[in-house]
Design a protein around this motif. Sequence first.
Motif, PDB file in Angstrom:
ATOM      1  N   PRO A   1      41.597  37.503  46.447  1.00 24.89           N
ATOM      2  CA  PRO A   1      40.690  36.987  45.628  1.00 24.89           C
ATOM      3  C   PRO A   1      39.682  37.430  44.846  1.00 24.89           C
ATOM      4  CG  PRO A   1      40.727  36.396  48.081  1.00 24.89           C
ATOM      5  CD  PRO A   1      41.573  37.412  47.804  1.00 24.89           C
TER       6      PRO A   1
ATOM      7  N   ARG B   1      41.026  37.731  40.868  1.00 27.24           N
ATOM      8  CA  ARG B   1      41.365  36.528  40.362  1.00 27.24           C
ATOM      9  C   ARG B   1      41.180  36.363  38.940  1.00 27.24           C
ATOM     10  NH1 ARG B   1      43.038  31.412  41.985  1.00 27.24           N
ATOM     11  NH2 ARG B   1      42.369  29.745  40.135  1.00 27.24           N
TER      12      ARG B   1
ATOM     13  N   GLU C   1      49.727  27.888  39.375  1.00 29.97           N
ATOM     14  CA  GLU C   1      49.205  28.319  40.790  1.00 29.97           C
ATOM     15  C   GLU C   1      49.524  27.227  41.718  1.00 29.97           C
ATOM     16  OE1 GLU C   1      44.709  29.659  43.000  1.00 29.97           O
ATOM     17  OE2 GLU C   1      44.877  28.734  41.140  1.00 29.97           O
TER      18      GLU C   1
ATOM     19  N   ARG D   1      45.671  28.554  47.490  1.00 32.68           N
ATOM     20  CA  ARG D   1      45.068  29.451  46.369  1.00 32.68           C
ATOM     21  C   ARG D   1      45.451  30.746  46.297  1.00 32.68           C
ATOM     22  NH1 ARG D   1      40.417  28.541  43.304  1.00 32.68           N
ATOM     23  NH2 ARG D   1      39.074  30.095  42.907  1.00 32.68           N
ATOM     24  N   ASN D   2      45.547  31.205  45.018  1.00 38.37           N
ATOM     25  CA  ASN D   2      45.875  32.666  44.547  1.00 38.37           C
ATOM     26  C   ASN D   2      47.236  33.025  44.897  1.00 38.37           C
ATOM     27  OD1 ASN D   2      43.180  33.194  43.764  1.00 38.37           O
ATOM     28  ND2 ASN D   2      42.468  33.655  46.017  1.00 38.37           N
TER      29      ASN D   2
END
Length: 113
Positions: free
Chosen positions: A64, A67, A95, A100-101
Amino acid sequence: SREGFEKHRSAEHLANWRAFKATDPFVGAPTFDFYNLAEGSGAAPAPPPGPGIFCLNVDIRIRPEVRAEFLEVIRNNARGSNRDEPLCLQYAWGEDAKVRNLFHFHEEYKGGD
């Protein structure tokens, strides 16, 4: 033919990507699937399918805290690949819808033969 992909790997606009990935930004190792295109999606005009079109799908999960830098580097890669590489037919990414990520890439390259 992997020629287009091999030329992509040495493209000047990937210098920032090479520096970024040297910082150990990943959560786990990226995964790569390589294949020769057998049939296109029909969504966009493309050269006739066949062994001359080399494709890959890549999944990358980043930490994170990197990012913002990752997004900047990848946007630059996509612009440079799609605009400046004559053997690049498509460099698309996005994405994951749930994680997420986690980013997915699809790339297509033609050979010079």
